[in-house]
Design a protein around this motif. Sequence first.
Motif, PDB file in Angstrom:
ATOM      1  N   ASP A 221       0.807  -1.226   0.000  1.00 31.85           N
ATOM      2  CA  ASP A 221       0.000   0.000   0.000  1.00 31.85           C
ATOM      3  C   ASP A 221       0.842   1.279   0.000  1.00 31.85           C
ATOM      4  OD1 ASP A 221      -2.306  -1.472  -0.105  1.00 31.85           O
ATOM      5  OD2 ASP A 221      -2.657  -1.437   2.067  1.00 31.85           O
ATOM      6  N   PRO A 222       1.881   1.407   0.846  1.00 31.42           N
ATOM      7  CA  PRO A 222       2.680   2.644   0.817  1.00 31.42           C
ATOM      8  C   PRO A 222       3.318   2.903  -0.551  1.00 31.42           C
ATOM      9  CG  PRO A 222       3.133   1.411   2.815  1.00 31.42           C
ATOM     10  CD  PRO A 222       2.322   0.508   1.931  1.00 31.42           C
ATOM     11  N   THR A 223       3.772   1.842  -1.220  1.00 26.85           N
ATOM     12  CA  THR A 223       4.404   2.012  -2.532  1.00 26.85           C
ATOM     13  C   THR A 223       3.380   2.452  -3.565  1.00 26.85           C
ATOM     14  OG1 THR A 223       6.051   0.307  -2.018  1.00 26.85           O
ATOM     15  CG2 THR A 223       5.743   0.875  -4.337  1.00 26.85           C
ATOM     16  N   ARG A 224       2.202   1.838  -3.529  1.00 29.96           N
ATOM     17  CA  ARG A 224       1.149   2.244  -4.470  1.00 29.96           C
ATOM     18  C   ARG A 224       0.724   3.687  -4.214  1.00 29.96           C
ATOM     19  NH1 ARG A 224      -1.214  -2.913  -3.762  1.00 29.96           N
ATOM     20  NH2 ARG A 224      -2.817  -2.030  -2.414  1.00 29.96           N
ATOM     21  N   GLN A 225       0.680   4.079  -2.960  1.00 30.05           N
ATOM     22  CA  GLN A 225       0.311   5.459  -2.638  1.00 30.05           C
ATOM     23  C   GLN A 225       1.355   6.433  -3.179  1.00 30.05           C
ATOM     24  OE1 GLN A 225      -0.273   6.189   1.540  1.00 30.05           O
ATOM     25  NE2 GLN A 225      -0.806   8.339   1.247  1.00 30.05           N
ATOM     26  N   GLN A 226       2.615   6.073  -3.058  1.00 32.73           N
ATOM     27  CA  GLN A 226       3.684   6.917  -3.588  1.00 32.73           C
ATOM     28  C   GLN A 226       3.566   7.056  -5.111  1.00 32.73           C
ATOM     29  OE1 GLN A 226       7.656   5.291  -3.365  1.00 32.73           O
ATOM     30  NE2 GLN A 226       8.562   7.303  -2.964  1.00 32.73           N
ATOM     31  N   ILE A 227       3.272   5.956  -5.781  1.00 32.22           N
ATOM     32  CA  ILE A 227       3.108   5.989  -7.237  1.00 32.22           C
ATOM     33  C   ILE A 227       1.890   6.830  -7.612  1.00 32.22           C
ATOM     34  CG2 ILE A 227       2.533   4.566  -9.249  1.00 32.22           C
ATOM     35  CD1 ILE A 227       4.244   2.352  -8.005  1.00 32.22           C
ATOM     36  N   ASP A 228       0.790   6.659  -6.867  1.00 34.72           N
ATOM     37  CA  ASP A 228      -0.425   7.429  -7.153  1.00 34.72           C
ATOM     38  C   ASP A 228      -0.186   8.921  -6.981  1.00 34.72           C
ATOM     39  OD1 ASP A 228      -1.685   5.070  -7.684  1.00 34.72           O
ATOM     40  OD2 ASP A 228      -2.753   4.960  -5.755  1.00 34.72           O
ATOM     41  N   GLU A 229       0.610   9.297  -5.990  1.00 37.87           N
ATOM     42  CA  GLU A 229       0.900  10.718  -5.767  1.00 37.87           C
ATOM     43  C   GLU A 229       1.684  11.307  -6.940  1.00 37.87           C
ATOM     44  OE1 GLU A 229       2.927  10.836  -2.065  1.00 37.87           O
ATOM     45  OE2 GLU A 229       1.104  10.556  -0.847  1.00 37.87           O
ATOM     46  N   LYS A 230       2.651  10.566  -7.447  1.00 41.02           N
ATOM     47  CA  LYS A 230       3.411  11.046  -8.596  1.00 41.02           C
ATOM     48  C   LYS A 230       2.546  11.073  -9.850  1.00 41.02           C
ATOM     49  CE  LYS A 230       7.332  11.844  -6.640  1.00 41.02           C
ATOM     50  NZ  LYS A 230       7.816  13.247  -6.526  1.00 41.02           N
ATOM     51  N   ALA A 231       1.656  10.093  -9.970  1.00 39.59           N
ATOM     52  CA  ALA A 231       0.764  10.056 -11.130  1.00 39.59           C
ATOM     53  C   ALA A 231      -0.210  11.224 -11.118  1.00 39.59           C
ATOM     54  CB  ALA A 231      -0.005   8.737 -11.165  1.00 39.59           C
ATOM     55  N   ALA A 232      -0.487  11.791  -9.929  1.00 35.54           N
ATOM     56  CA  ALA A 232      -1.421  12.909  -9.803  1.00 35.54           C
ATOM     57  C   ALA A 232      -0.742  14.259 -10.011  1.00 35.54           C
ATOM     58  CB  ALA A 232      -2.097  12.873  -8.430  1.00 35.54           C
ATOM     59  N   THR A 233       0.487  14.260 -10.462  1.00 30.75           N
ATOM     60  CA  THR A 233       1.200  15.507 -10.747  1.00 30.75           C
ATOM     61  C   THR A 233       0.496  16.257 -11.882  1.00 30.75           C
ATOM     62  OG1 THR A 233       3.296  14.496 -10.113  1.00 30.75           O
ATOM     63  CG2 THR A 233       3.414  16.487 -11.454  1.00 30.75           C
ATOM     64  N   PRO A 234       0.350  17.583 -11.789  1.00 27.28           N
ATOM     65  CA  PRO A 234      -0.309  18.342 -12.865  1.00 27.28           C
ATOM     66  C   PRO A 234       0.340  18.101 -14.227  1.00 27.28           C
ATOM     67  CG  PRO A 234      -0.033  19.715 -10.926  1.00 27.28           C
ATOM     68  CD  PRO A 234       0.696  18.442 -10.642  1.00 27.28           C
ATOM     69  N   ARG A 235      -0.460  18.221 -15.244  1.00 26.12           N
ATOM     70  CA  ARG A 235       0.002  17.924 -16.603  1.00 26.12           C
ATOM     71  C   ARG A 235       1.199  18.771 -17.019  1.00 26.12           C
ATOM     72  NH1 ARG A 235      -6.154  18.312 -18.902  1.00 26.12           N
ATOM     73  NH2 ARG A 235      -6.932  16.357 -18.021  1.00 26.12           N
ATOM     74  N   ILE A 236       1.214  20.030 -16.622  1.00 33.96           N
ATOM     75  CA  ILE A 236       2.304  20.897 -17.039  1.00 33.96           C
ATOM     76  C   ILE A 236       3.638  20.451 -16.449  1.00 33.96           C
ATOM     77  CG2 ILE A 236       2.008  22.596 -15.164  1.00 33.96           C
ATOM     78  CD1 ILE A 236       2.612  24.752 -17.317  1.00 33.96           C
ATOM     79  N   GLU A 237       3.606  19.926 -15.219  1.00 31.22           N
ATOM     80  CA  GLU A 237       4.839  19.419 -14.608  1.00 31.22           C
ATOM     81  C   GLU A 237       5.293  18.138 -15.293  1.00 31.22           C
ATOM     82  OE1 GLU A 237       6.665  21.001 -12.524  1.00 31.22           O
ATOM     83  OE2 GLU A 237       5.229  22.659 -12.443  1.00 31.22           O
ATOM     84  N   ILE A 238       4.324  17.330 -15.713  1.00 35.64           N
ATOM     85  CA  ILE A 238       4.675  16.113 -16.461  1.00 35.64           C
ATOM     86  C   ILE A 238       5.357  16.492 -17.773  1.00 35.64           C
ATOM     87  CG2 ILE A 238       3.740  14.115 -17.675  1.00 35.64           C
ATOM     88  CD1 ILE A 238       3.594  13.758 -14.713  1.00 35.64           C
ATOM     89  N   ALA A 239       4.804  17.494 -18.471  1.00 35.76           N
ATOM     90  CA  ALA A 239       5.380  17.932 -19.741  1.00 35.76           C
ATOM     91  C   ALA A 239       6.797  18.458 -19.553  1.00 35.76           C
ATOM     92  CB  ALA A 239       4.485  19.002 -20.370  1.00 35.76           C
ATOM     93  N   ARG A 240       6.995  19.234 -18.511  1.00 32.90           N
ATOM     94  CA  ARG A 240       8.337  19.784 -18.266  1.00 32.90           C
ATOM     95  C   ARG A 240       9.313  18.682 -17.902  1.00 32.90           C
ATOM     96  NH1 ARG A 240       6.022  24.929 -14.782  1.00 32.90           N
ATOM     97  NH2 ARG A 240       5.697  26.347 -16.573  1.00 32.90           N
ATOM     98  N   ARG A 241       8.856  17.707 -17.154  1.00 34.59           N
ATOM     99  CA  ARG A 241       9.738  16.616 -16.768  1.00 34.59           C
ATOM    100  C   ARG A 241      10.150  15.792 -18.009  1.00 34.59           C
ATOM    101  NH1 ARG A 241      11.740  13.916 -12.161  1.00 34.59           N
ATOM    102  NH2 ARG A 241      11.055  15.835 -11.111  1.00 34.59           N
ATOM    103  N   ILE A 242       9.235  15.598 -18.923  1.00 34.03           N
ATOM    104  CA  ILE A 242       9.549  14.865 -20.163  1.00 34.03           C
ATOM    105  C   ILE A 242      10.625  15.597 -20.962  1.00 34.03           C
ATOM    106  CG2 ILE A 242       8.612  14.145 -22.396  1.00 34.03           C
ATOM    107  CD1 ILE A 242       5.985  13.568 -20.965  1.00 34.03           C
ATOM    108  N   LEU A 243      10.580  16.925 -20.943  1.00 34.76           N
ATOM    109  CA  LEU A 243      11.529  17.712 -21.733  1.00 34.76           C
ATOM    110  C   LEU A 243      12.887  17.885 -21.071  1.00 34.76           C
ATOM    111  CD1 LEU A 243       9.112  20.504 -23.034  1.00 34.76           C
ATOM    112  CD2 LEU A 243       9.992  18.525 -24.277  1.00 34.76           C
ATOM    113  N   GLU A 244      13.009  17.482 -19.833  1.00 34.42           N
ATOM    114  CA  GLU A 244      14.296  17.656 -19.141  1.00 34.42           C
ATOM    115  C   GLU A 244      15.363  16.747 -19.727  1.00 34.42           C
ATOM    116  OE1 GLU A 244      13.621  17.012 -15.013  1.00 34.42           O
ATOM    117  OE2 GLU A 244      12.665  18.959 -14.693  1.00 34.42           O
TER     118      GLU A 244
END
Length: 244
Positions: A221-244
Amino acid sequence: RTLVKPGRGRWLLALRLGALALLILILAQPVRSFLETRDIEREVAILIDESDSMLLADQRLSPSEKLDRAELFKLTSVGNRPPLRGVSRLANRLSEQLRHEETALSSAPSPAAGLESRTPQLPEFFDSVNADSTALSTTLQQLASLNLPGEIRSRIDDYLKRSRDGLDRILSRAEEAFQAGNGEELIRQLSVAREELDGITDTLPGTFARADEWFYNKLDDPTRQQIDEKAATPRIEIARRILE
């Protein structure tokens, strides 16, 4: 008596000859050609949408999409994720190479003409597809050794059989046809090899999704929660992370 004086006549004759020469020059349509070399600095502009919708987080993501985002943020908890991406990459590259070569051979007036035109490229082609086929079998063998659930394991075993027992044998026959100068048989074997690969590429997305779902659900459960939190990152942050 003369109508014009000799001096003026010579001038008129010169003007007429000049006009005639100009007319001939115009009709000839002369062209001046020259080459100019310039260094052009090319730039690729990448734009990020910063509208309000990009500030939202995606909802109802599949396990595969959540694990993709976790990998994007380099979470160590997804390090043991079944490496099916490597299978997909190798299988798709192999399929594209086979399709390209089959098309090149078939576009000639005859199989013999196609073989003659492609002879300089075929040794390198066979080296490349044989290397990728070996890498595909090796990756599938590694997957088969994992403790995967029955349905996924059955799919992996089928892929391994198609790759190691089917594809390798077909490529060997294709190379023999090339060595024998049999263009028609070469084209046929390349088509058969591509159909054998289709049995992998067509069903791989479903296998990939089931493997990711199985992997995600067996995490604590703690690992899934950690993954879910990262998956809930706003779209703009996901886009910037992809471009890094």
